[in-house]
Scaffold this motif. Structure first.
Motif, PDB file in Angstrom:
ATOM      1  N   GLN A 186       0.831  -1.218   0.000  1.00 22.13           N
ATOM      2  CA  GLN A 186       0.000   0.000   0.000  1.00 22.13           C
ATOM      3  C   GLN A 186       0.860   1.261   0.000  1.00 22.13           C
ATOM      4  OE1 GLN A 186      -2.262  -1.651  -0.729  1.00 22.13           O
ATOM      5  NE2 GLN A 186      -3.563  -2.609   0.814  1.00 22.13           N
ATOM      6  N   LEU A 190      -3.383   1.481   4.391  1.00 16.64           N
ATOM      7  CA  LEU A 190      -2.981   2.586   3.531  1.00 16.64           C
ATOM      8  C   LEU A 190      -2.261   3.670   4.319  1.00 16.64           C
ATOM      9  CD1 LEU A 190      -3.079   4.108   0.805  1.00 16.64           C
ATOM     10  CD2 LEU A 190      -5.332   4.965   1.489  1.00 16.64           C
ATOM     11  N   SER A 208      -9.688   6.703  -2.311  1.00 16.11           N
ATOM     12  CA  SER A 208      -9.251   5.306  -2.160  1.00 16.11           C
ATOM     13  C   SER A 208     -10.005   4.301  -3.006  1.00 16.11           C
ATOM     14  CB  SER A 208      -9.342   4.896  -0.688  1.00 16.11           C
ATOM     15  OG  SER A 208     -10.672   5.039  -0.219  1.00 16.11           O
TER      16      SER A 208
END
Length: 410
Positions: free
Chosen positions: A158, A185, A304
């Motif tokens: 990520q 993330l 996202s």
């Protein structure tokens, strides 16, 4: 910030280029003008699976093959699709456990990405049941359980989002805004950027896993959670992700209501033509909360994901209007006499529109209870309507924000 982690993230990013291109980093004129800053959107909604989740899945699999050839995950959405995509790419087997209640659209997309390399098993009504079944299967079959966030290889993968941002921008942004679910993330981004920029972490009010962890000094379960923002609705932050986020400041974590997030989904769709899922809209809506901090600075919002089921659009619009004060529901005690309804209709302004009208009770001889929904073009219009109702001596109860009542009658 670890130099080893940075180098590993860069290596992972380079390896990804053999599978999919970098997602765009685009300056948004509308948001830049609105917030008097240089606002860029990192468009993870434009990845092959419309979210960043395939990054972590790719990195974990490339490191674990050939020691493992069977990968298992539990997911009702983006992680399932990322794992399925990578199982097909690497030609390995995958078993994906999903709740029985998962929308068919998400099941079908997962199967499309994975093809003959994956099997989807529907277990239980809720995610916890699917997770338990997946972990039990791993124990029985000796398969590798691929966590959506609490896995060092996934976090490293990520972090490629941050690697691309620096590469595309040509520098480190002054400020980065990140949505938070399980923390993969955010942990990856903070692990790569370290203290070289300012951070804002955004969570839905109904699932404040990072805020709770920072307050407690360790991940804690915040169940029950609100699953509306499904891409960020996680009951407990990961242990590994928390290790990279434990130094984050609690004041840098913003909690946004689920209804408020809907305002951004609708705005970005109508103004920019960008389709975002609720979690993908979190970072953009947070701009309003940090307006004074970001003025004149370079800011990156990570969008996202864009796995939005358009069957949800009426609900999203409804929630956005409720938050913006453009729609209200109330129960009116209306006299049962000729002309009473006409008298009420005459109280409505030129921009007021009835969206719901239903008699709730007809047994009373002199009065009847009516459920009414009114939509208007400016919140202040309701002040005039309620003033007219008060002057006429009408009795009414505003139930717009009463969740217990609203879930049954709205």
């Amino acid at each position: 910030m670890s130099e080893d982690f940075q180098m590993a993230a860069i290596a992972a990013t380079r390896a990804m280029r053999g599978v999919f291109p970098a997602t765009p980093l685009l300056r948004n004129d509308h948001l830049s003008e609105k917030y008097e800053a240089e606002i860029y959107l990192k468009r993870e909604d434009l990845s092959p699976v419309r979210s960043y989740k395939l990054r972590g899945a790719f990195n974990a699999m490339r490191k674990l093959i050939p020691d493992h050839d069977l990968f298992v995950c539990a997911s009702a959405g983006n992680h399932a699709q990322g794992v399925a995509f990578m199982c097909s790419h690497f030609g390995v087997r995958g078993v994906i456990f999903m709740p029985v209640t998962t929308p068919q659209q998400k099941i079908d997309k997962t199967k499309t990405f994975g093809g003959t390399n994956i099997e989807v098993r529907l277990v239980g009504d809720y995610f916890d049941a699917a997770l338990a079944a997946a972990q039990a299967f791993c124990t029985q079959e000796g398969a590798y359980f691929l966590s959506p966030f609490d896995d060092d290889n996934v976090i490293e993968g990520q972090a490629s989002v941050a690697v691309e941002i620096e590469d595309q921008l040509g520098s480190i942004p002054d400020h980065i805004i990140l949505p938070v679910g399980g923390g993969g993330l955010s942990a990856g981004t903070r692990g790569f950027f370290g203290d070289r920029c300012a951070y804002t972490y955004v969570e839905p009010v109904g699932a404040p896993s990072l805020a709770a962890a920072l307050e407690a000094g360790a991940p804690v379960d915040v169940s029950p959670i609100d699953n509306f923002v499904d891409g960020a609705a996680v009951a407990k932050l990961g242990v590994r992700t928390f290790e990279k986020l434990r130094d984050a400041r609690r004041e840098d974590v913003i909690l946004l209501s689920e209804d408020r997030i809907c305002v951004t989904i609708v705005e970005m769709l109508n103004v920019e033509g960008i389709v975002l899922e609720p979690a993908g809209a979190l970072s953009i809506e947070a701009l309003a909360e940090v307006r004074d901090l970001i003025r004149g600075r370079t800011v990156v919002c990570v969008a996202s994901g864009g796995n939005f089921d358009f069957e949800r659009l009426p609900e999203v619009k409804e929630r956005a209007q409720r938050y913006s004060g453009l729609i209200k529901y109330f129960i009116l005690r209306l006299p049962q006499r000729p002309g009473a309804l006409k008298d009420f209709l005459n109280m409505l302004g030129p921009h007021d529109n009835i969206t719901r009208f239903e008699y709730m009770k007809k047994s009373a001889r002199n009065f009847g209870s009516v459920l009414i929904g009114i939509e208007t073009n400016a919140p202040e219009n309701f002040a005039a309507l309620f003033a007219a109702m008060d002057k006429a001596g009408l009795t009414y109860t505003d139930i717009t924000n009463d969740e217990t009542v609203a879930q049954f009658v709205i």
